[in-house]
Each structure stands twice: as structure tokens, then as C-alpha cells.
Write a protein that holds these residues in place. Structure first.
Motif, PDB file in Angstrom:
ATOM      1  N   ARG A  19       0.808  -1.217   0.000  1.00 16.27           N
ATOM      2  CA  ARG A  19       0.000   0.000   0.000  1.00 16.27           C
ATOM      3  C   ARG A  19       0.841   1.268   0.000  1.00 16.27           C
ATOM      4  N   TYR A  61      -4.147   3.098  -9.330  1.00 20.69           N
ATOM      5  CA  TYR A  61      -5.358   2.308  -9.114  1.00 20.69           C
ATOM      6  C   TYR A  61      -5.091   1.257  -8.063  1.00 20.69           C
ATOM      7  N   LYS A  62      -6.139   0.922  -7.340  1.00 19.80           N
ATOM      8  CA  LYS A  62      -6.079  -0.141  -6.339  1.00 19.80           C
ATOM      9  C   LYS A  62      -6.963  -1.281  -6.832  1.00 19.80           C
ATOM     10  N   LEU A  63      -6.481  -2.494  -6.672  1.00 17.33           N
ATOM     11  CA  LEU A  63      -7.247  -3.677  -7.062  1.00 17.33           C
ATOM     12  C   LEU A  63      -7.270  -4.638  -5.886  1.00 17.33           C
ATOM     13  N   ARG A  64      -8.453  -4.908  -5.390  1.00 19.50           N
ATOM     14  CA  ARG A  64      -8.593  -5.884  -4.302  1.00 19.50           C
ATOM     15  C   ARG A  64      -8.552  -7.280  -4.918  1.00 19.50           C
ATOM     16  N   VAL A  65      -7.710  -8.131  -4.346  1.00 18.18           N
ATOM     17  CA  VAL A  65      -7.562  -9.489  -4.856  1.00 18.18           C
ATOM     18  C   VAL A  65      -7.685 -10.474  -3.700  1.00 18.18           C
ATOM     19  N   SER A  66      -7.981 -11.694  -4.023  1.00 20.72           N
ATOM     20  CA  SER A  66      -8.060 -12.730  -2.997  1.00 20.72           C
ATOM     21  C   SER A  66      -6.660 -13.021  -2.450  1.00 20.72           C
ATOM     22  N   ASN A  67      -6.632 -13.654  -1.302  1.00 22.66           N
ATOM     23  CA  ASN A  67      -5.339 -14.052  -0.723  1.00 22.66           C
ATOM     24  C   ASN A  67      -4.589 -14.986  -1.666  1.00 22.66           C
ATOM     25  N   TYR A  70      -3.121 -12.947  -4.522  1.00 19.43           N
ATOM     26  CA  TYR A  70      -1.972 -12.180  -4.020  1.00 19.43           C
ATOM     27  C   TYR A  70      -0.756 -13.089  -3.889  1.00 19.43           C
ATOM     28  N   ALA A 124      -6.682 -12.598 -10.881  1.00 22.53           N
ATOM     29  CA  ALA A 124      -6.986 -11.337 -10.209  1.00 22.53           C
ATOM     30  C   ALA A 124      -7.733 -10.355 -11.105  1.00 22.53           C
ATOM     31  N   GLY A 144     -13.122  -3.733 -11.391  1.00 22.51           N
ATOM     32  CA  GLY A 144     -12.571  -3.937 -10.058  1.00 22.51           C
ATOM     33  C   GLY A 144     -11.497  -2.939  -9.654  1.00 22.51           C
ATOM     34  N   GLU A 146     -10.012   0.559  -8.610  1.00 26.33           N
ATOM     35  CA  GLU A 146     -10.498   1.755  -7.938  1.00 26.33           C
ATOM     36  C   GLU A 146      -9.452   2.862  -8.111  1.00 26.33           C
TER      37      GLU A 146
END
Length: 160
Positions: A19, A61-67, A70, A124, A144, A146
Motif C-alpha cells: 500500500r 489504481y487499487k485492485l482488491r484481490v483474494s489471498n 496475491y 486477479a 474492479g 479503484e
């Protein structure tokens, strides 16, 4: 130079797994003053090529991904970094990508193909086209993502 030739808003893409944006990874210049010697690079916002172009347009950009995604991205990146001297920037691939002609090389990448492959193989992101044909600007429309920041590179700081 790429931005002038393509007339695209964004000419480069990097991937960060933290981050704080302490480190970013991509394919680009190995040395700032040698544009034709490229490969897998670790980048920082306050040095290297980024420091040369503080007024360049940038987007974060931010992309939320599963564990699992990642972990997959992190493991592949670690593998590539361990053998980084075996990888090269794909100048021909960059030219062909701009023309819409896919080129797949096992150890040669351009920045956008590198990021696209990592995201796609980890599950992802769903890409609108093959990784070999992705350009930096194509990522702006991925589902996805942001938007965190858009403006001059100088305004993008670690921890943004």
C-alpha cells in the motif's frame, strides 16, 4: 519517447504489492541514462526514470484481490526476481503490440504484458484482450480497479 510515438496518455505501467508503494515492479530501463538496455526492474517513485519526469501524467489504481491471487502474484514475482538477469525488455514486442500484433516470448516482456500476465494468471483480473496486446491505458478500464490518484507524477507519493 513511447508517449510521443503512441500519443497515449500513459506510456508505462508498474505493479506494487504494498500500500505504501515503497517498491514497484515492471519492465523498463535498467539504467536511467540507457533507454535501450531494459529488463525486469524494481522502481521507486523518488528515483530513476520517475524522478526524470515529474510532470508526466500518472494514475494510481487499487485492485482488491483474494489471498490466493496475491500469493500467486507474489510467488511469480519472486521467481522472476531471482532470475532477473535472464529477462529482457522486448523492444520488438512493444512495436508489434502497438500495431496490434501479438508476440509471445518466454523471457522478454514489455511493462504492460508483464502486469497483465501476473494479474491474469493469478485470476486477479479479466483482461479485455491477450496480455501480449495490453497497453498501459487498457488497464484503466478493468473491472474492479479503484482510482486512487490522477494527476502529475510529482503529486503521486509513496503512501498515496
Amino acid at each position: 519517447m513511447i508517449q510521443r510515438v503512441t500519443c497515449a496518455t500513459y506510456a508505462h505501467i508498474s505493479l506494487s504489492l504494498d500500500r505504501e508503494l515503497e517498491w514497484m515492479y515492471s519492465f523498463g530501463r535498467l539504467k536511467v541514462n540507457r533507454p535501450f538496455k531494459g529488463g525486469l526492474v524494481r522502481e521507486r517513485l523518488d528515483s530513476g526514470v520517475f524522478a526524470l519526469s515529474p510532470d508526466a501524467p500518472a494514475a494510481l489504481y487499487k485492485l482488491r484481490v483474494s489471498n490466493a491471487a496475491y500469493q500467486s502474484i507474489n510467488e511469480r514475482l519472486d521467481e522472476m526476481l531471482l532470475e532477473r538477469e535472464r529477462y529482457q525488455y522486448d523492444f520488438l514486442g512493444a512495436f508489434l503490440c502497438f500495431l496490434g500484433i501479438p508476440r509471445h516470448s518466454r523471457r522478454q516482456y514489455i511493462c504492460s504484458r508483464f502486469v497483465a500476465e501476473l494479474l491474469e494468471k493469478a485470476g486477479a483480473a479479466k483482461l479485455p484482450k491477450p496480455p501480449e496486446l495490453m497497453l498501459p491505458g487498457d488497464f484503466c478500464g478493468l473491472t474492479g480497479l479503484e482510482l486512487v490518484y490522477r494527476g502529475a507524477l510529482r503529486g503521486l507519493t509513496a503512501g498515496s
